[in-house]
Design a protein around this motif. Structure first.
Motif, PDB file in Angstrom:
ATOM      1  N   THR A 142       9.272  32.969   9.983  1.00  0.00           N
ATOM      2  CA  THR A 142      10.649  33.268   9.593  1.00  0.00           C
ATOM      3  C   THR A 142      11.399  34.080  10.645  1.00  0.00           C
ATOM      4  O   THR A 142      12.607  34.274  10.521  1.00  0.00           O
ATOM      5  CB  THR A 142      10.679  34.068   8.278  1.00  0.00           C
ATOM      6  OG1 THR A 142       9.906  35.262   8.442  1.00  0.00           O
ATOM      7  CG2 THR A 142      10.131  33.250   7.122  1.00  0.00           C
ATOM      8  N   LYS A 173       8.753  26.659   2.344  1.00  0.00           N
ATOM      9  CA  LYS A 173       9.675  25.610   2.790  1.00  0.00           C
ATOM     10  C   LYS A 173       9.551  25.394   4.293  1.00  0.00           C
ATOM     11  O   LYS A 173       9.531  24.247   4.778  1.00  0.00           O
ATOM     12  CB  LYS A 173      11.114  26.006   2.437  1.00  0.00           C
ATOM     13  CG  LYS A 173      12.188  25.048   2.979  1.00  0.00           C
ATOM     14  CD  LYS A 173      12.051  23.656   2.382  1.00  0.00           C
ATOM     15  CE  LYS A 173      13.272  22.779   2.650  1.00  0.00           C
ATOM     16  NZ  LYS A 173      13.465  22.450   4.067  1.00  0.00           N
ATOM     17  N   LEU A 174       9.446  26.467   5.054  1.00  0.00           N
ATOM     18  CA  LEU A 174       9.313  26.339   6.505  1.00  0.00           C
ATOM     19  C   LEU A 174       7.973  25.703   6.877  1.00  0.00           C
ATOM     20  O   LEU A 174       7.894  24.911   7.822  1.00  0.00           O
ATOM     21  CB  LEU A 174       9.464  27.709   7.159  1.00  0.00           C
ATOM     22  CG  LEU A 174      10.859  28.341   7.025  1.00  0.00           C
ATOM     23  CD1 LEU A 174      10.843  29.785   7.504  1.00  0.00           C
ATOM     24  CD2 LEU A 174      11.896  27.535   7.797  1.00  0.00           C
ATOM     25  N   PRO A 202      11.199  34.829  -3.881  1.00  0.00           N
ATOM     26  CA  PRO A 202      12.098  34.228  -2.885  1.00  0.00           C
ATOM     27  C   PRO A 202      11.536  34.230  -1.472  1.00  0.00           C
ATOM     28  O   PRO A 202      11.783  33.292  -0.710  1.00  0.00           O
ATOM     29  CB  PRO A 202      13.361  35.084  -2.986  1.00  0.00           C
ATOM     30  CG  PRO A 202      12.924  36.373  -3.598  1.00  0.00           C
ATOM     31  CD  PRO A 202      11.799  36.016  -4.515  1.00  0.00           C
ATOM     32  N   SER A 203      10.784  35.259  -1.089  1.00  0.00           N
ATOM     33  CA  SER A 203      10.191  35.279   0.252  1.00  0.00           C
ATOM     34  C   SER A 203       9.148  34.183   0.402  1.00  0.00           C
ATOM     35  O   SER A 203       9.123  33.451   1.398  1.00  0.00           O
ATOM     36  CB  SER A 203       9.542  36.638   0.531  1.00  0.00           C
ATOM     37  OG  SER A 203      10.499  37.647   0.677  1.00  0.00           O
ATOM     38  N   GLU A 220       8.903  31.495  -1.364  1.00  0.00           N
ATOM     39  CA  GLU A 220       9.596  30.211  -1.434  1.00  0.00           C
ATOM     40  C   GLU A 220      10.113  29.798  -0.057  1.00  0.00           C
ATOM     41  O   GLU A 220       9.982  28.639   0.358  1.00  0.00           O
ATOM     42  CB  GLU A 220      10.755  30.315  -2.424  1.00  0.00           C
ATOM     43  CG  GLU A 220      11.555  29.043  -2.604  1.00  0.00           C
ATOM     44  CD  GLU A 220      12.685  29.214  -3.611  1.00  0.00           C
ATOM     45  OE1 GLU A 220      13.157  28.198  -4.138  1.00  0.00           O
ATOM     46  OE2 GLU A 220      13.099  30.360  -3.860  1.00  0.00           O
ATOM     47  N   ARG A 221      10.681  30.752   0.676  1.00  0.00           N
ATOM     48  CA  ARG A 221      11.235  30.436   1.989  1.00  0.00           C
ATOM     49  C   ARG A 221      10.132  30.107   2.992  1.00  0.00           C
ATOM     50  O   ARG A 221      10.249  29.160   3.782  1.00  0.00           O
ATOM     51  CB  ARG A 221      12.075  31.615   2.489  1.00  0.00           C
ATOM     52  CG  ARG A 221      12.859  31.306   3.753  1.00  0.00           C
ATOM     53  CD  ARG A 221      13.821  30.165   3.520  1.00  0.00           C
ATOM     54  NE  ARG A 221      14.406  29.687   4.772  1.00  0.00           N
ATOM     55  CZ  ARG A 221      14.974  28.504   4.921  1.00  0.00           C
ATOM     56  NH1 ARG A 221      15.037  27.672   3.905  1.00  0.00           N
ATOM     57  NH2 ARG A 221      15.480  28.143   6.078  1.00  0.00           N
ATOM     58  N   GLY A 279      14.655  32.407  10.067  1.00  0.00           N
ATOM     59  CA  GLY A 279      14.115  31.645   8.949  1.00  0.00           C
ATOM     60  C   GLY A 279      14.881  31.783   7.654  1.00  0.00           C
ATOM     61  O   GLY A 279      14.526  31.143   6.659  1.00  0.00           O
ATOM     62  N   PHE A 280      15.931  32.605   7.620  1.00  0.00           N
ATOM     63  CA  PHE A 280      16.711  32.793   6.398  1.00  0.00           C
ATOM     64  C   PHE A 280      18.152  32.380   6.655  1.00  0.00           C
ATOM     65  O   PHE A 280      18.766  32.815   7.629  1.00  0.00           O
ATOM     66  CB  PHE A 280      16.661  34.249   5.937  1.00  0.00           C
ATOM     67  CG  PHE A 280      15.312  34.682   5.434  1.00  0.00           C
ATOM     68  CD1 PHE A 280      14.964  34.526   4.106  1.00  0.00           C
ATOM     69  CD2 PHE A 280      14.379  35.234   6.302  1.00  0.00           C
ATOM     70  CE1 PHE A 280      13.714  34.912   3.647  1.00  0.00           C
ATOM     71  CE2 PHE A 280      13.128  35.624   5.853  1.00  0.00           C
ATOM     72  CZ  PHE A 280      12.793  35.460   4.519  1.00  0.00           C
ATOM     73  N   ASP A 281      18.692  31.533   5.780  1.00  0.00           N
ATOM     74  CA  ASP A 281      20.065  31.076   5.946  1.00  0.00           C
ATOM     75  C   ASP A 281      21.055  31.913   5.152  1.00  0.00           C
ATOM     76  O   ASP A 281      22.259  31.684   5.207  1.00  0.00           O
ATOM     77  CB  ASP A 281      20.196  29.604   5.543  1.00  0.00           C
ATOM     78  CG  ASP A 281      19.732  29.342   4.114  1.00  0.00           C
ATOM     79  OD1 ASP A 281      19.319  30.302   3.429  1.00  0.00           O
ATOM     80  OD2 ASP A 281      19.780  28.173   3.684  1.00  0.00           O
ATOM     81  N   ILE A 307      19.173  37.730   0.743  1.00  0.00           N
ATOM     82  CA  ILE A 307      18.565  37.607  -0.580  1.00  0.00           C
ATOM     83  C   ILE A 307      18.347  38.998  -1.166  1.00  0.00           C
ATOM     84  O   ILE A 307      17.638  39.822  -0.580  1.00  0.00           O
ATOM     85  CB  ILE A 307      17.221  36.857  -0.514  1.00  0.00           C
ATOM     86  CG1 ILE A 307      17.428  35.433   0.021  1.00  0.00           C
ATOM     87  CG2 ILE A 307      16.562  36.819  -1.886  1.00  0.00           C
ATOM     88  CD1 ILE A 307      16.138  34.687   0.278  1.00  0.00           C
ATOM     89  N   ASP A 362       6.963  25.399  -7.192  1.00  0.00           N
ATOM     90  CA  ASP A 362       7.852  25.262  -6.039  1.00  0.00           C
ATOM     91  C   ASP A 362       8.020  23.775  -5.709  1.00  0.00           C
ATOM     92  O   ASP A 362       7.041  23.027  -5.690  1.00  0.00           O
ATOM     93  CB  ASP A 362       7.253  26.005  -4.838  1.00  0.00           C
ATOM     94  CG  ASP A 362       8.200  26.071  -3.661  1.00  0.00           C
ATOM     95  OD1 ASP A 362       8.451  25.019  -3.039  1.00  0.00           O
ATOM     96  OD2 ASP A 362       8.681  27.168  -3.345  1.00  0.00           O
TER      97      ASP A 362
END
Length: 618
Positions: A277, A471-472, A464-465, A467-468, A222-224, A227, A499
């Motif tokens: 994620t 998004k998913l 940031p967590s 946010e990710r 789940g993370f590109d 971070i 967001d």
């Protein structure tokens, strides 16, 4: 790390000429002979080191330089500034770094808890370097002997050829957020050089050169990117003695993480598999008085840590009033209470003749909801506690659930909806609050339970967590609704409302005037009634509440109506329909006070009609 006499020994690097940032050395460093330069992080530094940490002890024999962080912070003579792009070479600089281990040396040694020798002169008689490479002919040796870099065509001209020519392992450190130039750290992981009494140079067997991105294989699906979130010192909405990290569930165990963070003085408090994620979120605690910023910098040195960030805090800011009895209506066919001005303003009775949000699943991430309240009877489909401790029903969670699904004396905007009651906000503090860790668990559970809408009537810092994860969830077709915030006109944007994947809702009163305590900004999407709203309270009571929280809950109910009318609508469709159908308030098509204006359920339903609606990708 262990070496013999006449060696440069460091937990992260024997010698540094280039640039190192956000790195950590965990183990002990020992020089078993005499005349060594030993540091918990680096033996000798001639380049730039920033925001790094050493946790292990450093020790050596007689006539050595031993530092908890560096044996020597030195300079090369006869090299001009800028010889290595991006580095302070030939002058060593160490900034924003720390050492936690002990330093000790034998007779005649110079010992310091941080740097043993700072800018030493030739009188210190350091071990032979760079004479150890005097006889070789590759480009690195040529540079050290002549000070001349080979020509090249890239922004770091000599980088490719130089890396290929190095006789030992090389560490290439990339910007931790995946952007910016690649920086060379030549010889950072050079093998220890042993100089026998008979003369000559003996190198230990060479290891295979590591990948330029040593943490890439440990990124969760789940993370590109990796971070590392170091908050400004002015950020106060966090827990001062905790951090949160993510590791890849498939490749890294919590026990491996526990072993890696223990030398940094960090304790694993809790962990949770975040399925959306493919990561395991882990709470870490420290009790030695360090700042969160320093701890996150140290965590950056553990390459399999995919995310390192603060444990942010989120709060419920709704303004409650005294409990009040509700007028008795006809329970067999609820029409709401006369005190509910929202019913006439939004033409709720007309709307409910067509749709009631029947069986549309809405996750309400909030404080404990009173499922036994008569107005919420039968609407709670599932319950989940991210808090982990039983608590009494709370006015905020109960009120938000009622604004959506009341169906006895009061009438919510979607009385036919199914609610997922998510207990994420604890009432053990002075005011209800939640954390990064608990909200991550809550969103992940809501997604797994099939929520079509997630209501988030809370606000706090950018995370940031979160946010990710949002998004998913958005990419899975889940509509995300949040309060704009009740911090007033001068407040910066609050999250998750700000967001880009979330629909932020502000509040208006019975005369369509803006709630004075509401946040403003370009992220405001629409407005809904949110001043003096009658909603359920625990133990069968009722309350008057004000704020953007209840306005967001009402909009979550309206979205359920749209999804009942047309289940194929995407989150992008929902946002477009709400904004296009809204009653304009103020000037222009939208403004920073009201967004696109006051929601209009009847107009929105017309735009959502599957016979006329056009859908767009999420």
């Amino acid at each position: 790390v262990i070496g013999t006499s006449e060696s440069y020994l460091g937990g992260f690097a024997g010698v540094n000429l280039g640039t190192i940032q956000f790195a950590a050395a965990l183990g002990p460093v020992t020089g078993n002979g005499n005349h060594d330069f030993v540091g918990g992080f680096v033996g000798a530094n001639f380049g730039s080191i920033d925001s790094s940490a050493a946790a292990g002890s450093a020790s050596a024999g007689a006539n050595s330089a031993v530092g908890g962080f560096a044996g020597a912070n030195a300079r090369f003579i006869n090299f001009p500034a800028g010889s290595i792009p991006g580095s302070s070479f030939p002058v060593g600089t160490i900034t924003n770094s720390s050492a936690g281990g002990a330093a000790s040396g034998g007779a005649g040694s110079t010992v310091d808890p941080f740097i043993a020798l700072n800018d030493p002169t030739s009188a210190s008689n350091p071990p032979a370097f760079p004479s150890v490479v005097a006889g070789c002919t590759d480009q690195l040796c040529g540079f050290l002997n002549t000070g001349i870099l080979p020509p090249g065509s890239s922004s770091t001209p000599f980088l490719t050829d130089l890396l290929a020519s190095l006789p030992g392992p090389v560490q290439v450190i990339n910007n931790l957020v995946g952007i910016g130039p690649t920086q060379l750290s030549a010889l950072n992981t050079a093998p220890v050089v042993n100089i026998p009494q008979t003369g000559g140079v003996t190198l230990p067997p060479q290891q295979q050169r590591p990948s330029p991105s040593p943490g890439a294989q440990n990124l969760p699906p789940g993370f590109d990117r990796r971070i590392i979130d170091i908050p400004p010192l002015t950020e106060t909405n966090l827990i001062k003695d905790e951090a949160v990290v993510h590791i890849a569930t498939a490749t890294v165990t919590v026990e491996r993480l526990r072993a890696a963070v223990a030398p940094l003085g960090l304790e694993v408090v809790a962990s949770e598999n975040i399925a959306i994620t493919g990561s395991t979120a882990v709470r870490l605690r420290f009790t030695d008085g360090r700042t969160v910023q320093d701890v996150i910098r140290a965590l950056a040195g553990i390459q399999f840590v995919a995310v390192a960030q603060p444990q942010y805090v989120y709060r419920l800011h709704q303004q409650g009033g005294d409990t009040t009895p509700a007028s008795r209506g006809d329970d067999s066919s609820p029409k709401g209470d006369p005190a509910q001005y929202i019913l006439e303003k939004l033409k709720i009775s007309d709307v409910h003749r067509m749709v009631r949000g029947t069986n549309v699943t809405i996750a309400v991430i909030d404080s404990q909801i009173d499922a036994a309240h008569p107005d919420l009877e039968g609407v709670i489909a599932q319950r989940f506690s991210a808090v982990g401790a039983p608590e009494k029903p709370h006015s905020h969670g109960t009120g938000m659930a009622g604004a959506i699904a009341s169906h006895q004396r009061l009438l919510g905007t979607a009385p036919g909806a199914r609610l997922l009651a998510v207990h994420a906000f604890s009432t053990s503090a002075a005011s209800p609050e939640s954390t990064t860790f608990n909200i991550l668990k809550s969103v992940d559970w809501s997604v797994r339970e099939g929520a079509r809408i997630i209501n988030m009537s809370f606000a706090g810092p950018k995370d940031p967590s979160l946010e990710r994860v949002l998004k998913l969830a958005y990419d899975k077709g889940i509509v995300l609704i949040a309060a704009a915030g009740n911090a007033g006109a001068k407040s910066p944007p609050l999250y998750p409302g700000a967001d880009p994947n979330v629909i932020a809702v502000t509040a208006t009163d019975a005369e369509d005037k803006l709630f004075t305590g509401a946040n403003r900004g370009k992220y405001i999407s629409v407005a809904a009634p949110g001043v003096e709203i009658l909603v359920p309270a625990p133990e069968g009571e009722y309350q008057i509440t004000t704020g953007t929280s209840v306005a967001a809950a009402e909009v979550s109910g309206i979205v359920a109506l749209l999804l009942e009318r047309n289940p194929k609508l995407t989150p992008a469709d929902i946002r477009r329909i709400l904004q296009m159908s809204a009653k304009r308030l103020g000037t222009g098509e939208r403004n920073d006070n009201f967004g696109s204006g006051l929601i209009d359920p009847l107009q929105a339903l017309q735009l959502a009609d599957p016979r006329t609606a056009t859908t767009t990708p999420p």
